[in-house]
Motif scaffolding. Sequence first.
Motif, short mmCIF file in Angstrom:
data_model
loop_
_atom_site.label_atom_id
_atom_site.label_comp_id
_atom_site.label_asym_id
_atom_site.label_seq_id
_atom_site.Cartn_x
_atom_site.Cartn_y
_atom_site.Cartn_z
N TYR A 79 -11.13 2.42 -0.65
CA TYR A 79 -10.57 2.58 -2.00
C TYR A 79 -9.41 1.62 -2.18
CZ TYR A 79 -8.95 4.82 -6.27
OH TYR A 79 -8.59 5.06 -7.58
N ALA A 80 -9.34 0.98 -3.35
CA ALA A 80 -8.28 0.04 -3.70
C ALA A 80 -8.05 -0.99 -2.61
CB ALA A 80 -6.98 0.79 -4.00
N ASP A 134 -16.15 0.77 -11.20
CA ASP A 134 -15.75 1.88 -10.34
C ASP A 134 -16.06 1.57 -8.88
OD1 ASP A 134 -14.77 3.98 -12.19
OD2 ASP A 134 -16.79 3.79 -13.02
N ARG A 168 -12.25 9.04 -5.17
CA ARG A 168 -11.78 8.82 -6.55
C ARG A 168 -10.76 9.89 -6.95
NH1 ARG A 168 -15.72 8.29 -11.85
NH2 ARG A 168 -14.31 7.00 -13.11
N GLU A 169 -10.97 11.13 -6.50
CA GLU A 169 -10.03 12.20 -6.81
C GLU A 169 -8.70 11.99 -6.10
OE1 GLU A 169 -12.05 15.68 -5.57
OE2 GLU A 169 -13.60 15.59 -7.15
N GLY A 199 -7.63 9.10 -4.69
CA GLY A 199 -7.07 7.76 -4.80
C GLY A 199 -6.83 7.14 -3.45
N ALA A 200 -7.65 7.52 -2.46
CA ALA A 200 -7.45 7.00 -1.10
C ALA A 200 -8.71 7.22 -0.27
CB ALA A 200 -6.26 7.69 -0.43
N THR A 201 -8.82 6.40 0.77
CA THR A 201 -9.87 6.58 1.78
C THR A 201 -9.22 6.47 3.15
OG1 THR A 201 -10.38 4.21 1.49
CG2 THR A 201 -11.86 5.80 0.44
N ALA A 261 -12.70 -0.59 -8.21
CA ALA A 261 -11.74 0.37 -7.66
C ALA A 261 -12.03 0.68 -6.20
CB ALA A 261 -11.77 1.66 -8.47
N MET A 262 -13.30 0.60 -5.80
CA MET A 262 -13.65 0.83 -4.41
C MET A 262 -14.85 -0.02 -4.03
SD MET A 262 -15.42 4.65 -4.39
CE MET A 262 -14.29 5.39 -5.56
#
Length: 259
Positions: free
Chosen positions: A196-197, A113, A237-238, A240-242, A172-173
């Motif tokens: 993230y990603a 994660d 995480r909710e 799917g972006a930062t 994931a991050m």
Amino acid sequence: MLVRALVAPPPPESDAALWQSLRRHTQARIGLGRAGSALPTRHRLELQAAHAAARDAVHSPFDPDVVAAALTGVPTIRVRSAAPDRLTYLQRPDLGRRLDDLDRAHLPREDWDVVFVVADGLSSRAVHEHAAPVIRATAGLLPAGWRVAPVVLASQARVALGDDVAYAVGAAMVVVLVGERPGMSAADSLGAYLTYAPRPGRTTDADRNCLSNIRPPLGLSHAVAAGKLAALMRRARELGATGVALKDDADAPPPVSAR
């Protein structure tokens, strides 16, 4: 007349008391006075000492063992950037953003994660003093079930090296804890960058969230930084972006209710 123009009269006692009271609320160098056309000797020496501390922070070698010892019980992995030495690292920022090819091959790949990366950046002192407490405090605030990769200790590394590490391990991050550029009032400031990603060579600064000036007692405390960082990680995480898509509104005033 020339002598009278160069020698400033001492400030009134009330002015001196005012500057002294103001200096208690800031690290800025204010109301220093003057000796002739220059700063008083004491303040000039303080500036020279601050400049020396900043230079030492940039050039002092990073010791991964110091951080690993403070993370007793937490698995760690040591890696290097593509910069072979400190001089090259300072002259070639691009090399500090790339993971050494041999080290990349030895990173364990799983469905993590998050991976924490400790990078020396421009102040090894900052990561020696603050990285481990922030990691411990942040990990303790994450929801149960999160898979946290071994902490990666990276030498001659810049923020973007975290993208390379996260992509290699399958995280994931990534959270990169990095020594920030020293200033004349802070040589031990730690920054935390959340992405993230991440994708090497494609992720930009607009895709990251940053917490800066982690350096108790004069900057963010470890606990406050960890609280903000863990909240951002859960929200990332909710979403799917930062980056620009993720806002830190923890300190925002409550909305005004309509009447």
